[in-house]
Design an enzyme around this catalytic site. Structure first.
Site, PDB file in Angstrom:
ATOM      1  N   ARG A 123       0.940  -1.197   0.150  1.00 26.49           N
ATOM      2  CA  ARG A 123      -0.034   0.139  -0.158  1.00 26.49           C
ATOM      3  C   ARG A 123       0.896   1.228   0.037  1.00 26.49           C
ATOM      4  O   ARG A 123       1.912   1.380   0.772  1.00 26.49           O
ATOM      5  CB  ARG A 123      -0.720  -0.060   1.255  1.00 26.49           C
ATOM      6  CG  ARG A 123      -1.655   1.245   1.664  1.00 26.49           C
ATOM      7  CD  ARG A 123      -2.904   1.300   0.948  1.00 26.49           C
ATOM      8  NE  ARG A 123      -3.689   0.561   1.558  1.00 26.49           N
ATOM      9  CZ  ARG A 123      -4.898   0.565   2.465  1.00 26.49           C
ATOM     10  NH1 ARG A 123      -4.716   1.626   3.153  1.00 26.49           N
ATOM     11  NH2 ARG A 123      -5.509  -0.275   2.581  1.00 26.49           N
ATOM     12  N   ASN A 138       1.340   7.730   0.402  1.00 22.27           N
ATOM     13  CA  ASN A 138       1.366   9.187  -0.209  1.00 22.27           C
ATOM     14  C   ASN A 138       2.020   8.981  -1.667  1.00 22.27           C
ATOM     15  O   ASN A 138       3.088   8.876  -1.794  1.00 22.27           O
ATOM     16  CB  ASN A 138       2.141   9.999   0.565  1.00 22.27           C
ATOM     17  CG  ASN A 138       2.016  11.571  -0.073  1.00 22.27           C
ATOM     18  OD1 ASN A 138       2.000  11.707  -1.489  1.00 22.27           O
ATOM     19  ND2 ASN A 138       2.195  12.345   0.757  1.00 22.27           N
ATOM     20  N   LYS A 167       2.718  10.966  -3.968  1.00 26.24           N
ATOM     21  CA  LYS A 167       3.434  11.956  -4.190  1.00 26.24           C
ATOM     22  C   LYS A 167       5.159  11.602  -3.843  1.00 26.24           C
ATOM     23  O   LYS A 167       5.928  11.558  -4.868  1.00 26.24           O
ATOM     24  CB  LYS A 167       3.169  13.264  -3.914  1.00 26.24           C
ATOM     25  CG  LYS A 167       3.977  14.417  -4.519  1.00 26.24           C
ATOM     26  CD  LYS A 167       3.359  15.775  -4.221  1.00 26.24           C
ATOM     27  CE  LYS A 167       2.218  16.207  -5.125  1.00 26.24           C
ATOM     28  NZ  LYS A 167       1.793  17.566  -5.005  1.00 26.24           N
ATOM     29  N   GLY A 187       8.126  -1.144   2.824  1.00 25.04           N
ATOM     30  CA  GLY A 187       8.925   0.124   2.687  1.00 25.04           C
ATOM     31  C   GLY A 187       9.556   0.172   1.328  1.00 25.04           C
ATOM     32  O   GLY A 187       9.664  -0.725   0.657  1.00 25.04           O
ATOM     33  N   GLU A 239      14.366   1.644  -1.054  1.00 25.36           N
ATOM     34  CA  GLU A 239      15.621   0.964  -1.638  1.00 25.36           C
ATOM     35  C   GLU A 239      15.423   0.331  -2.801  1.00 25.36           C
ATOM     36  O   GLU A 239      16.211   0.248  -3.677  1.00 25.36           O
ATOM     37  CB  GLU A 239      16.335   0.343  -0.718  1.00 25.36           C
ATOM     38  CG  GLU A 239      16.864   1.165   0.503  1.00 25.36           C
ATOM     39  CD  GLU A 239      17.398   0.555   1.690  1.00 25.36           C
ATOM     40  OE1 GLU A 239      18.642   0.156   1.969  1.00 25.36           O
ATOM     41  OE2 GLU A 239      16.471   0.063   2.556  1.00 25.36           O
TER      42      GLU A 239
END
Lengths: 161, 331, 747
Positions: C638, C641, C643, C711, C714
């Protein structure tokens, strides 16, 4: 030595040794820390300020040399580019951002005057469009290690319209 | 940075008198190189004379068609000048391909000529460098030499001259006007920069008490059709691995005038006389371009990291001449 | 506690966020206005009365003993307050070995070295003295005047020459040095089609544009530091240990960090030496590293050499996968970079063998750099997969999809989510992969040879632990407190979005405080863990707060009204809920939460994934390489944000492009000196190198993660160098197996 600089429209007196750069004068003597030190060797553009409206690297400028010139730092900038940078996410960490914005302001003025860049196909042409290739070449003196280049170019393009 | 005393020269005469009367003085203009070198401890003058207020900022056309450019004209202003853009596009392009817009706004024409090498061993105080510390040796030899020269090098120094502008000026046979208390003299650009030999710390023909006051660009009709190509490790804001300044005139398929200079490969801005001689009068073909380029690079002495420059320089010369020729036939 | 008005109070330009609709919305980052006006202060920019300025002096030999150090000339420079060396610097406790059970905040020391408390030199560039002065000009003038004599020792500094001295690496709890399944060598020898290749990558430097800097202030035995760190709590605890004061007396501020990329995770010399110098001179000290100091004294990525061999059936099923990797550490610390990580987890090869080998060298200790392990490993594996595809005359995507594993190839765990196939399929369609003529050198645009390449992106998920406090006030505003980090990810913006929806209040009403070790303890920011880690605790605290508010609402009869109505009715100015606490008991609780989460997460194979696509142009005359198009299609759970997520993914691609095109540490093999010590000699990409980078994601929440978050800081860097190398092969017919792909390799 006693010198007087005109910064963001007001005269500032300060006592600096001749070897003090304009960048250090701003950051360490005048508390104007918006202008950043990234390399101190003219290789990153984080220290870009405007001197009489022209963009320069403040790290390679001695403060004493810039007496009588009108210096504009990010603290003195009020420009549509700033909001455009926020909307286009033209930065991440924000460290190179003041330099990018000052550089972009100088760049827009240069383009308006008809100054060419290495990306300008016909050098004699003074009214070329400021397309993405031109913006990227003209802004290449400002590194962004977060890699926000796309956002920066979008922001500039939006304002240049 | 080592402290120094600072003087802002009100006029040229004062600047020249001051430098004539004192030891260890440096003129400071745009600062893009000198300030950096002082910060690194490579330059450490006792006195710095700021010359930025001297009236050396004109670009004017002389009656014989020569363009005289004041030494304090900034790189960006020179590149944007309409006369330069139309008569010497090679020069405008060379300047625009150098450094960044910010640096070009600060750097001056005179200062650009006096740029010192970007050899990383020259910049590193812990390394041996005959240019920085005469007699200490040269760590670039046998070290990282990607940026180093293959032409004009000596066993004492293989550092390249970093200027793009100067390569174009060499191609144009520009003349450097210098002044001291003893008067004015004119130095052909080809004689201005020196190859290192066994005195790599002596880089130019400028005497310690002299100031560059102007450069003169002679009329070169062929230069209206000229170009500058810079090949480097980034798309922008990087020094040249190889650069080529060229002008070409062809009539009935034969070369009637050719000017060729190389950057990034030599210890000084390099006029490719050998190649020019072979090309003049020859047919404008890729084979001839390649043969001439090969002859120019024949004396090259590479290091392990920069052998590729010999090939790259030849390829770039051919590409530039081929393009000039094609544009010419198209127009 | 100081206020964080700039960091927390402004919701940003875009304020039209509906209640309950903050998550998933591309709101502008909250610190945007402050960043574009120059208002934010980074570490070096905090001023204190009586501040002094420090400058480091660095060793110029790779290994040896300092036999003489003369500070007379430096000390004589007007304005110099002190020159500290190993002869006169305060003695502080030595670096101790990290014990993960005892100390949750890992020993974050970048090196095992006791700076200025030893006469030993372990790498060229090691700080050996510090000058403290009234002005930075005086410090800079004096530092080069410190005269040092060494008794040099033989040094191991040539990575290429040290290969034979590499030994098998042990690995640790989370990463084994060696994995083995079946007999991979035998299977390779028997394979119908195989490749057996060698890839090398150079050392890399982070070069965040903000150089490392510390302002250190002692007040009795209380130490305050403003530090460029992505691990404030660990840094605080580390400094407390070194200086022998209780951890509660060390406060670390890092409200804004100017890029980090792993460089600011470990504690590097400047932080320790600044605190040491401040103690010695009894005044606040600012130590801002020069770019050269950053380059020579703050880690960097290891170089690597890799043998990779792939065996396959004629129809493209992998029967053997072997990777032997050699990386380095420093003789005074450094880490094992897990370069075989992608090889272990991407493909269902029947037989596998991966081995990590380490060689200690007398060089600056290496450290984490964005996608440690995967950045290198994905270049190696994904280039080799492309080579195998050509050997098989198969489409490179088809080869990858044929080897999609049902469970994790190493260990057999179930995937929590794996949408690798979808990423490739959707990406291929969007990029126009079908238009690609697979024949090398078949596409051309004038003087430019055109090529298209692809590669898999992969980065595993790590979740740590965070303490969080959430407060709801009777004016309807909420405050989220957690000592997490903002290095440009948009962390505060994203956590405000999460908290707003979790509390059912307007996004603009949420303030977030972070970047201060006095706040509830946050995780270090690394391994792309921070968003999910903090979200876990923010959600838990918000749920607890919501329960409390509901109870209060029932009591006050305000159920159904906005949450703050209950507080007003009960005449309570605010109500709070916390996860974790700073007490010793609380710390134990955090530790047990960490272990519980860790063990729970260990049941699954979790990762961010993606498919990278690029188009390159190679100049037929000069070999110049340009990236002309890019698409990254990601499976990152998910996205909170879109942007800021897009910016992070793009930025990581840009860093990968730098790795592919131009970045390399130049460490002189004759003496171990880092010669690429400036941004003029270490080439990071500039504007002109970077085309529009198209990024998108599949937007499927990972059901095992809080809100489905994985996350994404990376994963965007992985696979990039391989995609470029593969595209270069397609354009030119040349395989470049040694990064960076500079033009001389293409002539």
């Amino acid at each position: 030595m006693e010198i007087e600089l005109r910064i963001n429209g007001s005269a500032q007196k300060l006592d600096v040794a001749p070897q003090v750069s304009l960048l250090d004068a701003l950051r360490e003597y005048l508390g104007l820390t918006g202008t950043k030190k990234g390399c101190d060797q003219g290789a990153c553009g984080a220290c870009t300020v405007l001197a009489d409206g022209r963009r320069i690297n403040a790290c390679l400028a001695l403060a004493v040399q810039y007496q009588g010139r009108e210096i504009t730092t990010i603290e003195g900038v009020d420009h549509p580019l700033q909001e455009a940078f926020v909307r286009a996410d033209g930065f991440q960490c924000g460290y190179c951002t003041p330099g990018q914005i000052c550089s972009a302001i100088g760049m827009l003025a240069e383009h308006k005057e008809g100054a060419p860049s290495a990306a300008t196909e016909h050098l004699a042409d003074t009214g070329g469009e400021l397309d993405e290739t031109e913006i990227r070449e003209r802004m290449s003196g400002n590194l962004c290690r977060c890699g926000a280049y796309n956002g920066i170019v979008s922001a500039i393009k939006e304002v240049a319209k | 940075m080592k402290p120094f005393s600072y003087l802002s020269a009100p006029d040229t005469a004062t600047a020249l008198r001051t430098i004539a009367d004192s030891e260890d003085v440096k003129f400071l203009a745009g600062g893009t190189n000198l300030v950096d070198l002082m910060r690194e401890g490579i330059e450490h003058p006792a006195t710095v004379i700021d010359i930025t207020r001297l009236p050396l900022t004109g670009i004017e056309e002389l009656p014989d068609g020569t363009i005289r450019v004041g030494a304090l004209v900034t790189n960006s202003r020179l590149a944007a000048d309409p006369l330069i853009r139309t008569r010497y596009p090679v020069l405008a392009k060379a300047i625009l391909l150098g450094a960044s817009a910010q640096l070009r706004n600060m750097a001056t024409v005179g200062g650009n000529l006096l740029q010192r090498t970007r050899c990383m061993y020259f910049y590193d105080e812990a390394s041996a460098c005959n240019k920085r510390a005469p007699g200490s040796g040269c760590d670039a030899i046998g070290g990282f030499s990607r940026g180093s020269a293959v032409l004009g090098a000596s066993e004492h120094c293989i550092a390249t001259h970093p200027s793009d502008m100067a390569v174009a000026l060499v191609m144009l046979d520009a003349v450097v006007e210098v002044e001291s208390v003893h008067g004015i003299r004119h130095v052909p650009i080809a004689e201005f920069h020196r190859v290192p030999g066994d005195t790599p710390h002596i880089e130019t023909a400028l005497a310690a008490d002299e100031l560059i006051t102007a450069i003169e660009l002679p009329p070169v009709p062929a230069a209206a059709h000229s170009s500058y190509r810079k090949v480097r490790d980034r798309a922008s804001y990087a020094f040249a691995l190889v650069s080529v300044a060229a002008a070409l005139a062809v009539e009935d398929g034969r070369i009637t005038e050719v000017r060729l200079a190389l950057g990034g490969v030599a210890t000084k801005p390099w006029r490719a006389h050998i190649a020019e001689e072979l090309l003049l009068g020859a047919e404008a073909t890729d084979e001839n371009f390649a043969r001439a380029a090969a002859a120019e690079l024949a004396p090259a002495l590479p290091q392990s990291d920069n052998t590729f420059k010999i090939d790259l320089a030849q390829r770039t010369v051919v590409a530039v001449l081929r393009k000039l020729n094609a544009e010419r036939s198209a127009s | 506690m100081t206020t964080h008005t700039r960091t927390g109070s402004e919701p940003g330009v875009d304020a039209s966020v509906p209640v309950g609709g903050a998550v998933g919305r591309p709101v502008d980052r909250r610190d945007g206005n402050a960043k574009v006006t120059g208002a934010v202060r980074f570490s070096a920019e905090h001023h204190y009365p009586n501040l002094t300025y420090a400058m480091l002096v660095h060793a110029t030999v790779a290994r040896g003993t300092i036999t003489r150090i003369d500070t007379t000339a430096a000390a004589a420079v007007p304005g110099v307050v002190a020159v500290l060396t190993h002869l006169n610097a305060p003695r502080i406790r030595p670096v101790r070995n990290h014990n993960i059970v005892r100390d949750l905040g890992p020993s974050v020391s970048g090196t095992s070295l006791d700076y200025l408390n030893t006469d030993q030199v372990f790498w060229d560039g090691q700080p050996i003295a510090v000058v403290v002065a009234e002005t930075s000009a005086a410090a800079n003038e004096a530092a080069p005047l410190v005269e040092v004599t060494y008794d040099p020792l033989p040094a191991r500094v040539d990575f290429a020459a040290e290969q034979t001295n590499a030994t098998p690496a042990k690995g640790d709890l989370t990463f084994a040095g060696r994995t083995k399944k079946g007999d991979a060598e035998k299977a390779l020898a028997a394979a119908e089609v195989s490749v057996d290749l060698r890839y090398t990558t150079p050392g890399l430097q982070h070069n965040a544009i903000e150089p490392h800097a510390t302002v250190a202030v002692w007040d009795g035995d209380h130490l305050t530091v403003h530090d460029t760190t992505q691990s404030i709590n660990q840094t605080g605890r580390y400094l407390a240990w070194r200086f022998g004061v209780p951890a509660s007396r060390v406060r670390v501020h890092a409200e804004f960090v100017g890029g980090a990329f792993g460089a600011k995770f470990a504690v590097w010399p400047g932080t320790v030496i600044a605190a040491m110098a401040a103690k010695a001179v009894g005044r606040p000290v600012r130590l801002a590293l020069s770019r050269r100091a950053v380059s020579r004294a703050t880690g960097g990525r290891t170089a690597s050499t890799n043998r990779i061999a792939l065996g396959a059936t004629r129809d493209g099923r992998l029967t053997s996968l072997i990777q032997d990797s050699v990386t380095r550490t420093g003789s005074a610390g450094g880490l094992l970079e897990a370069t075989t990580s992608p090889a272990r987890h991407l493909y269902g090869a029947q037989n596998m063998l991966t081995r990590q080998n380490l060689v200690p060298m007398d060089l600056m200790p290496n450290t984490w750099l964005r996608a440690p392990g995967e950045a290198i490993g994905s270049f190696v594996l994904e280039s080799a997969m492309d080579e195998l595809a050509y050997e098989l005359s198969m489409d490179p995507i088809a080869l990858r999809l044929r080897n999609e594993p049902a469970t994790d190839p190493t260990g057999g765990k179930k995937f929590s989510q794996r949408m690798q196939r979808e990423a490739f399929e959707r990406g291929a369609e969007r990029f126009g992969w079908a238009d690609r003529n697979p024949e090398p050198r078949s596409m051309r645009d004038g003087e430019w040879l055109v090529g298209m390449g692809t590669a898999t992106a992969y980065h595993p998920v790590v979740r740590l632990v965070a303490d969080v406090k959430v407060r709801l006030s009777d004016d309807g505003s909420a405050l989220v407190q957690c000592g997490f980090h903002e290095m440009g990810m948009g962390a505060a913006t994203v956590q405000a979005q999460i908290a707003a929806d979790a509390l059912g209040i307007a996004y603009e009403k949420v303030r977030v405080e972070y970047g201060d070790s006095a706040l509830p303890s946050g995780p270090m920011a690394g391994n792309s863990n921070q968003t999910a880690t903090v979200a876990t605790s923010v959600l838990a605290a918000c749920a607890e707060l919501t329960r409390k508010v509901s109870a209060l609402a029932r009591r006050t009869g305000t159920t159904g009204q906005e949450p703050a109505a209950a507080l007003r009715a009960a005449r309570r100015p605010f109500i709070e809920a916390s996860v974790g606490s700073a007490t010793r008991f609380g710390a134990l609780g955090s530790q047990s939460r960490f272990l519980t989460t860790f063990l729970k997460d260990q049941r699954w194979s979790k990762a961010a994934r993606g498919a990278q696509f690029c188009e390159v142009r190679v100049n037929a005359d000069t070999g110049e390489l340009r990236i002309s198009r890019w698409l990254g299609m990601f499976d990152v759970g998910r996205v909170i944000n879109p942007k800021t997520a897009a910016s992070q993914l793009r930025g990581a691609v840009v860093m990968g492009i730098g790795m592919a095109l131009s970045e390399q540490s130049l460490i002189d093999p004759r003496n171990g000196r880092t010669m690429s010590a400036g941004l003029d000699s270490y080439y990071v990409p500039v504007h002109a190198d970077i085309p529009p980078i198209d990024v998108d994601w599949l937007d499927e929440p990972d059901k095992t993660m809080p809100l489905g978050i994985i996350g994404l800081g990376e994963v965007g860097m992985t696979g990039v160098a391989a995609a470029v190398a593969n595209a270069v092969h397609h354009a030119t017919g040349k395989r470049i197996r040694d990064l960076p792909i500079t033009l001389d390799k293409l002539l």
